[in-house]
Design a protein around this motif. Structure first.
Motif, PDB file in Angstrom:
ATOM      1  N   LYS A 182      16.667  26.055 102.197  1.00 26.52           N
ATOM      2  CA  LYS A 182      16.222  24.718 101.817  1.00 26.52           C
ATOM      3  C   LYS A 182      17.396  23.748 101.823  1.00 26.52           C
ATOM      4  N   LEU A 183      17.146  22.615 102.438  1.00 29.02           N
ATOM      5  CA  LEU A 183      18.152  21.557 102.567  1.00 29.02           C
ATOM      6  C   LEU A 183      17.613  20.282 101.935  1.00 29.02           C
ATOM      7  N   LEU A 184      18.434  19.577 101.187  1.00 28.79           N
ATOM      8  CA  LEU A 184      18.074  18.243 100.705  1.00 28.79           C
ATOM      9  C   LEU A 184      18.992  17.231 101.367  1.00 28.79           C
ATOM     10  N   HIS A 185      18.386  16.258 102.016  1.00 28.72           N
ATOM     11  CA  HIS A 185      19.101  15.233 102.787  1.00 28.72           C
ATOM     12  C   HIS A 185      19.018  13.907 102.050  1.00 28.72           C
ATOM     13  N   THR A 186      20.168  13.366 101.687  1.00 30.57           N
ATOM     14  CA  THR A 186      20.246  12.054 101.053  1.00 30.57           C
ATOM     15  C   THR A 186      21.401  11.279 101.681  1.00 30.57           C
ATOM     16  N   SER A 187      21.369   9.961 101.547  1.00 32.10           N
ATOM     17  CA  SER A 187      22.445   9.153 102.132  1.00 32.10           C
ATOM     18  C   SER A 187      22.423   7.761 101.537  1.00 32.10           C
ATOM     19  N   ASP A 188      23.435   6.984 101.885  1.00 30.37           N
ATOM     20  CA  ASP A 188      23.493   5.545 101.606  1.00 30.37           C
ATOM     21  C   ASP A 188      23.238   5.228 100.135  1.00 30.37           C
ATOM     22  N   TRP A 189      24.008   5.886  99.275  1.00 29.16           N
ATOM     23  CA  TRP A 189      23.896   5.627  97.837  1.00 29.16           C
ATOM     24  C   TRP A 189      24.350   4.205  97.504  1.00 29.16           C
ATOM     25  N   HIS A 190      25.453   3.773  98.107  1.00 32.50           N
ATOM     26  CA  HIS A 190      26.009   2.437  97.882  1.00 32.50           C
ATOM     27  C   HIS A 190      26.267   2.171  96.396  1.00 32.50           C
ATOM     28  N   VAL A 191      26.854   3.157  95.740  1.00 30.15           N
ATOM     29  CA  VAL A 191      27.178   2.996  94.321  1.00 30.15           C
ATOM     30  C   VAL A 191      28.204   1.869  94.170  1.00 30.15           C
ATOM     31  N   GLY A 192      27.953   0.992  93.214  1.00 32.03           N
ATOM     32  CA  GLY A 192      28.764  -0.204  93.037  1.00 32.03           C
ATOM     33  C   GLY A 192      28.083  -1.450  93.550  1.00 32.03           C
ATOM     34  N   LYS A 193      26.957  -1.282  94.229  1.00 33.14           N
ATOM     35  CA  LYS A 193      26.195  -2.417  94.743  1.00 33.14           C
ATOM     36  C   LYS A 193      25.640  -3.244  93.584  1.00 33.14           C
TER      37      LYS A 193
END
Length: 391
Positions: free
Chosen positions: A2-13
């Protein structure tokens, strides 16, 4: 596996100067909970962890605490840098994460033998080959001489071709009996933008073809585009999108991560998992009376950040009135009333200054008695000063 794909958190936005740190904290906690709940073997964070290349201490703390929490679930964690990230800054902390084990951070194109292709053993018995390609700027693959002398289309073609060669080199180690995954932060032709991306890195100069990804790839985990979508190609190519609505161009989007079940030689099962944390972004339109009616009938989401387009003539204090009506959740107020057609001005000779000023205001759809009164006071003061000077 099982893979979880996440991206583009942009923390600090931020949203028009308002902090979104509590929302980022909540949604990253939600992602961490999903990893544990679904017994995920591998988490891929496909770039743009931060909003800026100089993130605040608060933003860095949140990102690094999240990576450590993901590690605590027992999953492997793979991270690549995006165009918003400071690759050198991330590279400085990479040895710390590598020492902890099971966190793999790649910030620049890297040879297979130096970490560009990682082999992972999953508890279920599968062997994973993970190719990692962070964001590559045009100047990173096109020589400075070419950038100065070659035609723009030639540089665009050179970038796309060299990115194809990079992908080809990184995926050369894919096997027929392994789970083959490629993580990349890039814009692929055919992708629909989300609305909050940095435009300069989405022009054709930075586009690559879906045909660049080999059929041997069991799943291509992309970052860079904020709208979740599948890109047609020989391999399963997916953007999972950003976990929050980051700007008003994204207000129509439901945010998600991708949960992927994959094994060698079989098409993956990709399940979008909807994220519930974070505040929605909404645009309201109407006159002050209509806005008040929307508030009264419950049309307005109490927790949403609001952009308000006001259909009224301009006047001083209108934005303050909107905020008084709808509260501090209003982060942007704009005039939506159509500008009247400009009329051909009549002769000025013989007309009073107040008449001419009223015509000027009308041309700009400004209807504010206070402004007219202030103009009259200034005019009177000027006339009195002129009379005193003449006497």
């Amino acid at each position: 596996m099982k893979l979880l794909h996440t991206s583009d958190w942009h923390v600090g936005k931020t949203i028009r100067g308002h902090s979104r740190a509590p929302e980022h904290s909540a949604v990253l906690d939600e992602i961490g909970s999903l990893v544990g709940e679904h017994s995920v073997d591998l988490v891929i964070v496909a770039g743009d962890l931060f909003e800026t290349a100089s993130p605040s201490a608060e933003a860095e703390s949140l990102v690094y605490r999240t990576l450590l929490r993901l590690l605590d679930t027992g999953a492997q964690v793979a991270v690549i840098s995006g165009n918003h990230d400071n690759a050198r800054r991330l590279r400085a902390v990479a040895p710390v994460f590598e020492a902890l084990g099971r966190i793999h951070l790649v910030t620049e194109p890297t040879r297979l033998e130096d970490g560009g292709l990682i082999s992972l053993s999953i508890p279920g018995g599968e062997e994973v080959r993970l190719a990692m390609l962070p964001f590559v700027s045009q100047r990173g693959v096109v020589r400075a001489k070419d950038l100065m002398e070659a035609a723009a289309y030639e540089n665009t073609q050179a970038y796309a071709e060299r990115m194809r060669l990079l992908i080809e080199a990184l995926t050369a180690g894919f096997g027929t009996d392994t789970v083959n995954i490629l993580a990349a932060h890039a814009f692929v032709y055919g992708g629909r933008l989300g609305g909050g991306e940095r435009d300069a890195h989405f022009i054709d100069d930075y586009a690559i073809s879906a045909q660049s990804f080999p059929v041997e790839a069991g799943y291509v985990a992309l970052g860079h585009v904020h709208r979740a979508q599948k890109i047609p190609g020989a391999a399963p190519i997916h953007y999972c999108g950003s976990p929050l609505q980051l700007d008003f161009g994204e207000e129509d989007q439901v945010k998600q991560v991708n949960l992927v079940e994959i094994e060698p030689g079989i098409p993956p099962r990709v399940t979008p998992v909807i994220l519930n944390a974070g505040r929605a972004l909404r645009t309201l339109r109407g006159s002050m009376v209509e806005l008040a009616a929307q508030l009264e009938d419950g049309t307005v989401d109490d927790d949403a950040w609001l952009r308000v387009l006001v259909d009224e003539p301009r006047r001083a204090g209108l934005a303050d009135d909107v905020r008084e009506l709808l509260g501090e959740r209003v982060v942007d107020v704009r005039m939506d009333a159509p500008a009247p057609k400009r009329k051909t001005r009549g002769a000025r000779r013989g007309r009073a200054p107040t008449e001419l000023f009223a015509e000027f205001l009308a041309e700009r759809n400004i209807e504010d008695p206070l402004v007219s009164a202030m103009f009259a006071e200034l005019l009177d003061a000027q006339l009195e000063s002129a009379q005193e000077s003449a006497s």
